[in-house]
Scaffold this motif. Structure first.
Motif, PDB file in Angstrom:
ATOM      1  N   LEU B  52    -126.598   3.750  63.532  1.00 15.08           N
ATOM      2  CA  LEU B  52    -127.095   2.734  62.589  1.00 15.08           C
ATOM      3  C   LEU B  52    -128.302   3.278  61.819  1.00 15.08           C
ATOM      4  O   LEU B  52    -128.424   3.074  60.611  1.00 15.08           O
ATOM      5  N   VAL B  53    -129.174   3.997  62.545  1.00 11.89           N
ATOM      6  CA  VAL B  53    -130.351   4.578  61.894  1.00 11.89           C
ATOM      7  C   VAL B  53    -129.895   5.601  60.848  1.00 11.89           C
ATOM      8  O   VAL B  53    -130.342   5.585  59.696  1.00 11.89           O
ATOM      9  N   ALA B  54    -128.961   6.459  61.244  1.00 11.74           N
ATOM     10  CA  ALA B  54    -128.463   7.471  60.303  1.00 11.74           C
ATOM     11  C   ALA B  54    -127.808   6.797  59.100  1.00 11.74           C
ATOM     12  O   ALA B  54    -128.045   7.175  57.950  1.00 11.74           O
ATOM     13  N   LEU B  55    -127.006   5.771  59.392  1.00 12.84           N
ATOM     14  CA  LEU B  55    -126.271   5.067  58.328  1.00 12.84           C
ATOM     15  C   LEU B  55    -127.214   4.484  57.282  1.00 12.84           C
ATOM     16  O   LEU B  55    -126.897   4.434  56.096  1.00 12.84           O
ATOM     17  N   LEU B 260    -127.234 -12.735  55.048  1.00 12.85           N
ATOM     18  CA  LEU B 260    -127.609 -11.700  54.082  1.00 12.85           C
ATOM     19  C   LEU B 260    -126.860 -10.384  54.370  1.00 12.85           C
ATOM     20  O   LEU B 260    -126.490  -9.663  53.445  1.00 12.85           O
ATOM     21  N   ILE B 261    -126.604 -10.116  55.646  1.00 13.51           N
ATOM     22  CA  ILE B 261    -125.839  -8.912  55.987  1.00 13.51           C
ATOM     23  C   ILE B 261    -124.435  -9.000  55.397  1.00 13.51           C
ATOM     24  O   ILE B 261    -123.964  -8.069  54.744  1.00 13.51           O
ATOM     25  N   ARG B 273    -127.288  -0.613  53.356  1.00 10.54           N
ATOM     26  CA  ARG B 273    -128.329  -1.639  53.189  1.00 10.54           C
ATOM     27  C   ARG B 273    -128.236  -2.689  54.287  1.00 10.54           C
ATOM     28  O   ARG B 273    -129.246  -3.206  54.766  1.00 10.54           O
ATOM     29  N   ALA B 274    -126.998  -3.007  54.675  1.00  9.15           N
ATOM     30  CA  ALA B 274    -126.817  -3.941  55.787  1.00  9.15           C
ATOM     31  C   ALA B 274    -127.428  -3.354  57.057  1.00  9.15           C
ATOM     32  O   ALA B 274    -127.994  -4.073  57.886  1.00  9.15           O
ATOM     33  N   ALA B 278    -130.049  -4.906  59.682  1.00  7.04           N
ATOM     34  CA  ALA B 278    -129.751  -4.940  61.122  1.00  7.04           C
ATOM     35  C   ALA B 278    -130.857  -4.261  61.927  1.00  7.04           C
ATOM     36  O   ALA B 278    -131.284  -4.773  62.967  1.00  7.04           O
ATOM     37  N   LEU B 279    -131.327  -3.111  61.438  1.00  7.98           N
ATOM     38  CA  LEU B 279    -132.377  -2.387  62.169  1.00  7.98           C
ATOM     39  C   LEU B 279    -133.675  -3.196  62.186  1.00  7.98           C
ATOM     40  O   LEU B 279    -134.385  -3.221  63.198  1.00  7.98           O
TER      41      LEU B 279
END
Lengths: 374, 302
Positions: B52-55, B260-261, B273-274, B278-279
């Protein structure tokens, strides 16, 4: 009979077991030989691979559809881009996304002569988005209009004949939005008098934003597919922007007091098109399916699809529908009478839903988020 | 007890020194049992989180996500007022839900813990487990029948000659949804800490002429603090990330972070951006969880 007797009669235990096993296995082999259907994968909106649509084709061609349903064009593009080439044999896409499919190389080129395009109404024979540089990449199979959806107890047809009804004082908090920017903002653009609602300059775009913002106090909620159904069905929302008969038609058939009207400012048109997925190992069968669903018989079925009804572009399909289910043909305006849906298109009252031309899709979406949050 | 750190240190050393083999055996033994948990954490939490961080640094061109290292998604999302507005709102709604749920659940768990006999208590606990048998989505949809303008509650109000109240598609309805989601769990969590309160403390309070209400606030609640805080924390976590209630009872208005996600992914495949949203949510929940646990165990060692 004793053991020695069996042996003497030439039937060994091994032979007996082998015969028995073969006998038991026979139905399996014959099932495999005669019945194993070919699986055809379909990426589509919900309902397109349900029995009411595909059962006949499946039986005739010994095919079993394996559907993967999506909600929304973005979802569809995401699914394709994350799947290996050849995952989907048949792809159903909204017209505005076909170009993206073609540009990304997700669909095979079609041969126009394979299909009965000549039976289509002329407006649909060279349908925008289906063709690119003289090559055919998808074939429009059904379409529908978006206008003012309304509760027939709360509003008369005359009242619902303009988008201005959304600002009516008595509908305060009772107007719902189908939660997608494209149809809603397109409708406001039509109300603002833009001849091409999606091809607007900066000033007109600003005007659309301002007009949309003025509607915010009237809005009771932003709904997805399921929420739109339930809030119209139980009368929680009395008018709805961004939808049409594809939702109210289903509810109406089930006895809800809702209808859709095409307002005087004009309506929008959604269109669904079939393509063959790039690298499909069953392209021949996929072609056969598109031939079937765009034929007169398949088209009549498509018009009455249980999940959501639609208009069809094949003239001969209209004829079949008028014989099979004249009431539905009349309800949807697919008769030869004056004022039918093709005449509405010809009168210039209907514009295709499409991506914004002068702004980016992102700009429209960002505004939509701001509008919702305001 | 002496609170001298030196004393603690030596005593620990002494204990370890007494059985050096024991230490090794315990770690092997515990490893066998903790390894599945460790693997589970890596596979289902650490790895997806790292992804998720990489994304969140990837870019999107023509609906296609491309591996990249660009801060554009963070800059864009954090620069939008709608993001901060939704963030504040979601945080406030989840905080309100945990306070309201805790207050409403406390009398219930208190009664089950102290007023019911063992059999009735078992039945009550069972009743609190039953809601988990049905899908939360189904329970939320059924609330629509009660809360809509032509629904059961308004029907009843009309019957007694009162005016209709708009309930569905409001923040009130969203709160009802959060309660539906969290109430049984909060009651159970509160209950398990109330049940283990040393009864002699309560008796002592009564003997010292402490009134019933004062006993609750000065003896019961402080004794059960850990359980009460953890229950409220769970309510916060569940409500903060919930999508079902804000969309099906709140009518998607106002926009919460979960909504918003979905909005962000709906146009142009903006998953990176989602991921930023999330993060931010995960970070917030971690901060809240640490703060809550710290508060719950504060001063416990003494």
């Amino acid at each position: 009979m004793t053991k020695s007797n069996i042996l003497q009669s030439g039937l060994t235990r091994r032979a007996l077991l082998a015969t028995g096993a073969a006998t038991l296995a026979t139905p399996m082999f014959s099932r495999r030989a005669f019945a194993a259907p070919t699986e055809l994968t379909m990426l589509a909106w919900y309902g397109h691979a349900e029995p009411d649509i595909v059962a006949e084709f499946e039986a005739e061609n010994n095919v079993k559809f394996v559907p993967k349903y999506y909600t929304g064009g973005d979802n569809m593009l995401g699914l394709i881009s994350q799947s290996p080439v050849g995952t989907f044999d048949v792809i159903l896409s909204d017209a505005e996304y076909v170009q993206a499919l073609q540009q990304a190389g997700y669909v095979e080129e079609l041969t126009a002569s394979d299909y009965e395009i000549d039976d289509y109404y002329p407006e649909f024979q060279n349908f925008p988005g289906n063709w690119s540089d003289g090559k055919l990449f998808s074939l429009v199979t059904r379409f529908g209009f978006l206008g003012v959806a309304y509760n027939t107890d709360a509003l008369t047809e005359a009242e619902a004949s303009t988008y201005n009804v959304f600002w009516d004082e008595k509908l305060k908090g009772k107007v719902g939005h189908f939660d997608w920017h494209l149809p809603n903002l397109g409708q406001i653009s039509q109300l603002n008098g833009n001849a091409n609602p999606y091809d607007i300059d900066a000033a007109a775009w600003q005007a659309v934003k301002d007009k949309t913002m003025s509607l915010r106090p009237q809005i009771g909620g932003f709904f997805d597919y399921g929420g739109t159904f339930s809030s119209l069905n139980d009368g929680q929302m009395l008018a709805f922007a961004g939808i049409g008969d594809w939702i109210t038609g289903v509810l109406e058939k089930n006895g809800a007091k809702v209808r859709s009207a095409i307002p005087e400012e004009g309506g929008l048109q959604w269109s669904e098109c079939f393509s063959i997925g790039k690298g499909s190992a069953k392209a021949e069968l996929a072609k056969k399916w598109i031939q079937y669903i765009t034929s007169a018989k398949g088209q009549a079925k498509s018009a009455q699809m249980a999940a959501y009804p639609a208009l069809i572009p094949n003239q001969k399909g209209w004829d079949v529908l008028n014989v099979e289910n004249p009431a539905e043909a009349k309800r949807q305006g697919m008769t030869k009478d004056a004022g039918n849906v093709i005449e509405m298109i010809r009168a210039g009252r209907i514009k295709n839903r499409q991506w914004p031309v002068q702004q980016s899709l992102e700009e429209w979406n960002d505004f939509w988020s701001e509008y919702k949050g305001s | 007890m002496p609170a001298d750190p030196y004393f603690k240190k030596t005593s620990t050393r002494k204990m370890l020194g007494e059985c050096p083999k024991m230490r090794k055996r315990i770690s092997l033994y515990s490893l066998t049992f903790s390894l599945p948990l460790f693997i589970w954490q890596v596979v289902f939490f650490v790895f997806p989180l790292a992804f998720l961080v990489a994304l969140s640094f990837w870019t999107v061109k023509n609906f296609r996500m491309q591996p990249d290292f660009d801060t554009i998604n963070w800059v864009t999302m954090y620069g939008r007022s709608i993001f901060w507005q939704s963030y504040g709102l979601t945080f406030a709604m989840a905080a309100a839900a945990s306070v309201i749920t805790s207050i409403l659940a406390f009398p219930c768990s208190f009664a089950i813990a102290f007023k019911l006999g063992p059999k009735a208590r078992q039945l009550a606990i069972f009743m609190m487990v039953i809601p988990f048998f049905t899908s939360y989505l189904v329970r939320v949809y059924s609330w629509q029948i009660f809360l809509s303008d032509n629904g059961i509650i308004n029907g009843f109000l009309a019957l007694v000659g009162l005016e209709k109240i708009a309930m569905l598609n409001t923040v009130f309805a969203t709160m009802i949804g959060y309660l539906t989601l969290c109430f049984p769990l909060v009651v159970l969590l509160q209950l398990f800490s109330l049940m283990f309160i040393d009864r002699t403390l309560i008796e002592a309070a009564h003997n010292l002429r402490c009134g019933r209400l004062r006993t609750v606030f000065e003896v019961v609640i402080p004794s059960a603090r850990v359980g009460l805080v953890i229950a409220a924390l769970f309510c916060f976590i569940l409500s903060f990330g919930d999508f079902v209630s804000p969309i099906y009872l709140g009518g998607g208005d106002p926009t919460t972070l979960s909504i918003l996600i979905t909005d962000t992914t709906k146009s142009g495949q903006q998953w990176p951006r989602a991921a930023v949203i999330a993060l931010t949510m995960i970070g917030t929940l971690l901060a809240v969880a640490f703060a809550a646990i710290r508060f719950a165990y504060k001063g416990r060692e003494q």
